[in-house]
Design a protein around this motif. Sequence first.
Motif, mmCIF file in Angstrom:
data_model
loop_
_atom_site.group_PDB
_atom_site.id
_atom_site.type_symbol
_atom_site.label_atom_id
_atom_site.label_comp_id
_atom_site.label_asym_id
_atom_site.label_seq_id
_atom_site.Cartn_x
_atom_site.Cartn_y
_atom_site.Cartn_z
ATOM 1 N N VAL A 240 1.397 -0.034 -2.645
ATOM 2 C CA VAL A 240 1.106 -0.286 -4.059
ATOM 3 C C VAL A 240 -0.087 0.563 -4.482
ATOM 4 O O VAL A 240 -1.130 0.581 -3.807
ATOM 5 C CB VAL A 240 0.813 -1.773 -4.313
ATOM 6 C CG1 VAL A 240 0.354 -2.006 -5.756
ATOM 7 C CG2 VAL A 240 2.064 -2.609 -4.020
ATOM 8 N N GLY B 249 6.731 1.114 -0.039
ATOM 9 C CA GLY B 249 6.193 -0.215 -0.321
ATOM 10 C C GLY B 249 4.708 -0.252 -0.627
ATOM 11 O O GLY B 249 4.177 -1.289 -1.057
ATOM 12 N N ASP C 202 1.033 -4.259 2.557
ATOM 13 C CA ASP C 202 1.839 -5.475 2.413
ATOM 14 C C ASP C 202 0.998 -6.743 2.416
ATOM 15 O O ASP C 202 1.353 -7.736 1.775
ATOM 16 C CB ASP C 202 2.884 -5.548 3.535
ATOM 17 C CG ASP C 202 3.920 -4.440 3.438
ATOM 18 O OD1 ASP C 202 4.080 -3.895 2.325
ATOM 19 O OD2 ASP C 202 4.540 -4.121 4.461
ATOM 20 N N PRO D 26 4.245 -0.122 -7.122
ATOM 21 C CA PRO D 26 4.728 0.459 -5.867
ATOM 22 C C PRO D 26 4.976 1.962 -6.008
ATOM 23 O O PRO D 26 5.344 2.444 -7.087
ATOM 24 C CB PRO D 26 6.044 -0.294 -5.606
ATOM 25 C CG PRO D 26 5.900 -1.582 -6.353
ATOM 26 C CD PRO D 26 5.089 -1.239 -7.573
#
Length: 427
Positions: A410, A408, A394, A357
């Motif tokens: 990655v 959030g 996500d 992240p």
Amino acid sequence: MARKHYHWTLGGALPKLGRHSEVKHAVLRNYLVDYFLTLVARPEQDQFRITIVDGFCGGGLYVNEDGGEAVGSPLVILEAMKEAKVKVMTTFNRQKDIHFDVQLICVDANKSALLHLRHVLEARGYGDNLRNGSIELVEGEFASLAPALIGRAKKRSPKSGRALFVLDQYGYDQVPMAALQAIFSTMKRPEVILTFYVDSLINYLSPENLKAFERKTGVTGAVTAADIDKATRGPGWRRSIQSALYEQITRKSGASFFTPFFVRPQKGHGDYWLLHLSHHWKARDVMAQTHWTHFNHFVHYAGPGLDMFSTGYATRIDDDGQPQAAFEFDDLASQSSRIALLEQIPRRIAETPEGIPVRKFFVEQANTTPATESMIEQTLLELVHDQQIEVIGDNGSVRRVRKALKDGHVLRYRRQFSLRLLDKMKP
């Protein structure tokens, strides 16, 4: 070594403030303004509370090397609060006023310094603050008063645990590690700005001085008998001592994040460490930005990139008496940082094949790089554009990110070779 103290008498001549101390005060002012802006960024917030302990406050006024008046750290702090409040209202276009609930505790062992400081504060319009307790003057040694001061700061902000300790000590042995440990073990969001005259300690090394330093600070084992004996010193002995001292101070303090830099005097060979210790990555980032802002006063003697601070220090004059090349925090340093980050970041991300992240990646690099969060984000976006790394959202799909990364997101390494990036990295 005889320690240089300042002396104040009411109506007497003001002590002279060295250029390096003016630099430290400028850094403190700049950092506090940005720090307060960070703390009150939410529009619904109508107040915040913090305790600021100025552990070596002095008498409030000096004369600088040009003959002009220079204010001391208590007035620097108070003026920074005023400036920050104005900026908070204008920068965020606030309609509702905000209350800065700040208690400033000024500590000094010199009674005449505190008498002079009280006179200065009264003359500058802070008399009511002295009477209502929002500014308090305390006589004594910081080392002995630290437990009580820490307890007061914790009691005043039990939920936020927010406090700032400005510890501009005279030399290198007046702030024991036990005090730093207590600060970071008992409070949630403390910060410490600590000066440490590292060159003075090394230049005047002797068995007696070392024993006194270790007894007063609790920093033991960083300097060996071989370091003291000129006949048995190995190559790189100064670098070894500074690296060991830095590792012990940061590790023993209990701080989660730390930012070390040298304050560079314009004359002489005596460099100071300016250490910022905190429990939050954002505080570290604000301080890093301050160093880039004041680039002509800061220096570090190592290369750019993600491992700048992990290999220790070298003094401005090396073991053979030769000047070393320095990282100057200027435009050239910024460019060299960018080139180093473009090369190092993909390798670092590749160490986690499943991806990492964005926030976790930055936090893991924070203590070993001079780069700010913004500098790292811009480099990441450039690497994404050049298809060296990819961004996973996500839902596990690859995201097309152009302007900003989210915590959030990655980051994952792409194994395809990029000639375009290679061309960019060429001088």
